[in-house]
Write an enzyme that holds these catalytic residues in place. Sequence first.
Site, mmCIF file in Angstrom:
data_model
loop_
_atom_site.group_PDB
_atom_site.id
_atom_site.type_symbol
_atom_site.label_atom_id
_atom_site.label_comp_id
_atom_site.label_asym_id
_atom_site.label_seq_id
_atom_site.Cartn_x
_atom_site.Cartn_y
_atom_site.Cartn_z
ATOM 1 N N THR A 99 43.515 53.016 70.554
ATOM 2 C CA THR A 99 42.312 53.616 71.145
ATOM 3 C C THR A 99 42.162 53.284 72.624
ATOM 4 O O THR A 99 42.588 52.214 73.080
ATOM 5 C CB THR A 99 41.069 53.091 70.390
ATOM 6 N N GLU A 101 39.553 52.360 73.832
ATOM 7 C CA GLU A 101 38.685 51.186 73.903
ATOM 8 C C GLU A 101 39.478 49.932 74.286
ATOM 9 O O GLU A 101 38.901 48.953 74.759
ATOM 10 C CB GLU A 101 37.976 50.962 72.573
ATOM 11 N N LYS A 127 41.458 46.081 67.368
ATOM 12 C CA LYS A 127 42.447 47.138 67.608
ATOM 13 C C LYS A 127 43.586 46.646 68.519
ATOM 14 O O LYS A 127 44.698 47.156 68.471
ATOM 15 C CB LYS A 127 41.771 48.363 68.234
HETATM 16 N N1 GDD Z 1 26.960 56.069 69.402
HETATM 17 C C1 GDD Z 1 26.132 56.138 70.445
HETATM 18 N N2 GDD Z 1 24.799 56.376 70.221
HETATM 19 N N3 GDD Z 1 26.629 55.998 71.688
HETATM 20 C C2 GDD Z 1 25.776 56.116 72.739
HETATM 21 C C3 GDD Z 1 24.413 56.366 72.566
HETATM 22 C C4 GDD Z 1 23.903 56.492 71.252
HETATM 23 O O1 GDD Z 1 22.713 56.719 71.028
HETATM 24 N N4 GDD Z 1 23.837 56.457 73.787
HETATM 25 C C5 GDD Z 1 24.778 56.255 74.698
HETATM 26 N N5 GDD Z 1 25.967 56.038 74.072
HETATM 27 C C6 GDD Z 1 27.238 55.756 74.756
HETATM 28 C C7 GDD Z 1 27.948 54.511 74.237
HETATM 29 O O2 GDD Z 1 27.372 53.334 74.801
HETATM 30 C C8 GDD Z 1 29.371 54.797 74.717
HETATM 31 O O3 GDD Z 1 29.506 54.374 76.067
HETATM 32 C C9 GDD Z 1 29.477 56.322 74.668
HETATM 33 O O4 GDD Z 1 28.150 56.810 74.522
HETATM 34 C C10 GDD Z 1 30.328 56.850 73.522
HETATM 35 O O5 GDD Z 1 29.906 56.240 72.320
HETATM 36 P P1 GDD Z 1 30.464 56.699 70.891
HETATM 37 O O6 GDD Z 1 30.319 58.164 70.714
HETATM 38 O O7 GDD Z 1 29.824 55.821 69.879
HETATM 39 O O8 GDD Z 1 32.037 56.457 70.984
HETATM 40 P P2 GDD Z 1 32.897 55.224 71.594
HETATM 41 O O9 GDD Z 1 33.417 55.661 72.930
HETATM 42 O O10 GDD Z 1 32.138 53.961 71.553
HETATM 43 O O11 GDD Z 1 34.075 55.089 70.560
HETATM 44 C C11 GDD Z 1 34.699 56.218 69.951
HETATM 45 O O12 GDD Z 1 35.858 56.581 70.646
HETATM 46 C C12 GDD Z 1 36.907 55.603 70.654
HETATM 47 C C13 GDD Z 1 38.107 56.207 71.394
HETATM 48 O O13 GDD Z 1 38.044 55.855 72.717
HETATM 49 C C14 GDD Z 1 35.009 55.816 68.498
HETATM 50 O O14 GDD Z 1 35.474 56.971 67.796
HETATM 51 C C15 GDD Z 1 36.063 54.738 68.454
HETATM 52 O O15 GDD Z 1 36.419 54.475 67.091
HETATM 53 C C16 GDD Z 1 37.302 55.217 69.221
HETATM 54 O O16 GDD Z 1 38.270 54.199 69.265
#
Ligand code: GDD
Length: 308
Positions: A99, A101, A127
């Site tokens: 990822t 991440e 990871k």
């Molecule tokens: N979930 C969530 N909810 N995220 C938020 C929110 C909220 O209300 N508001 C802002 N965010 C911001 C998070 O702080 C983060 O910076 C960004 O939105 C994306 O959050 P997510 O959609 O939860 O995804 P992620 O980037 O943390 O992780 C996803 O992508 C990765 C690949 O880079 C997941 O699918 C991971 O499992 C995956 O590895």
Amino acid sequence: MRPASVFTSERIDHLFNDPEILNKRLFLYWGDLTDSSNLNRILEKVNPDEIYNLAAQSHVKVSFDIPEYTAEVDALGTIRFLDAIREVGLKPKFYQASTSELYGKVAEIPQDENTPFYPRSPYAVAKLYAYWIVVNYREAYNLFASNGILFNHESPRRGKTFVTRKIVRSAINIKRGIEDKLLIGNLNAKRDWGYAPEYVDAMWRILQQDVAEDFVIATGETHTVREFCDLSFKEVGYEIIWDGEGENEKGFDKTSGKLLVEVSPQYFRPTEVDLLIGNPKKAKEKLGWEPKVKFEELVKIMMDAELK
Ligand code: GDD
């Protein structure tokens, strides 16, 4: 399938309910990455040509609340799988869902296969272990094992607690009058968002190589969570005017003045990944893979599906 006391097959129900597919082309087994003997049995029974290890506790924020379980599944689950392959004496190709991440507090912009890692959550640290154990088993035992370092990939099937699906659902629910406002976390976070079906194609291509290698899969574009809100709400006729900063930022509809979006610190992470943008050059050169769906189209695909 992960055992649970409720039905969890929603996203594959169209396959599950098709008698031409279930138990003819699609075979399901109970499985759990915390259970080694279970993995051994499935491997012996199935004798797969290719394994795609997408199993994980995949929510970054949740990993701060259940760090040990996240490590158990995401880190140790991967070594259990790899070791089960060795023990059973099979030679399947192994794909590991690594990822973006891993880059965390990014060391360079954009990030590619040579960018150093700096994970920023229990999820990312787990990871990181999985990434390196895949590399190690490839080198030590000559397994065909590859990491796909995938940047965020979204589709209408995205879980409802991830930010893209959450925004899309709220925009529509607010328009329909069944939700008051969207409560959101960090609006400034930047992500490289691609379209999941294309990323699955990339995973498959990674395993069709003659030599196992690791690949970055990304669009090469980055956008803020705020921009994702702007475009989603625009699809249902709202133009957001932003006011305030940080915890006090709010988004109002330009025409009616209605409050649409409000920041809530409950969605902040103890340590955040501020900016991700990938360089998919190697994937283009070696896999012939290039993303077609970019940011605006992705938002439209998700909004259209949700509206339906
Ligand atoms: N979930 C969530 N909810 N995220 C938020 C929110 C909220 O209300 N508001 C802002 N965010 C911001 C998070 O702080 C983060 O910076 C960004 O939105 C994306 O959050 P997510 O959609 O939860 O995804 P992620 O980037 O943390 O992780 C996803 O992508 C990765 C690949 O880079 C997941 O699918 C991971 O499992 C995956 O590895």
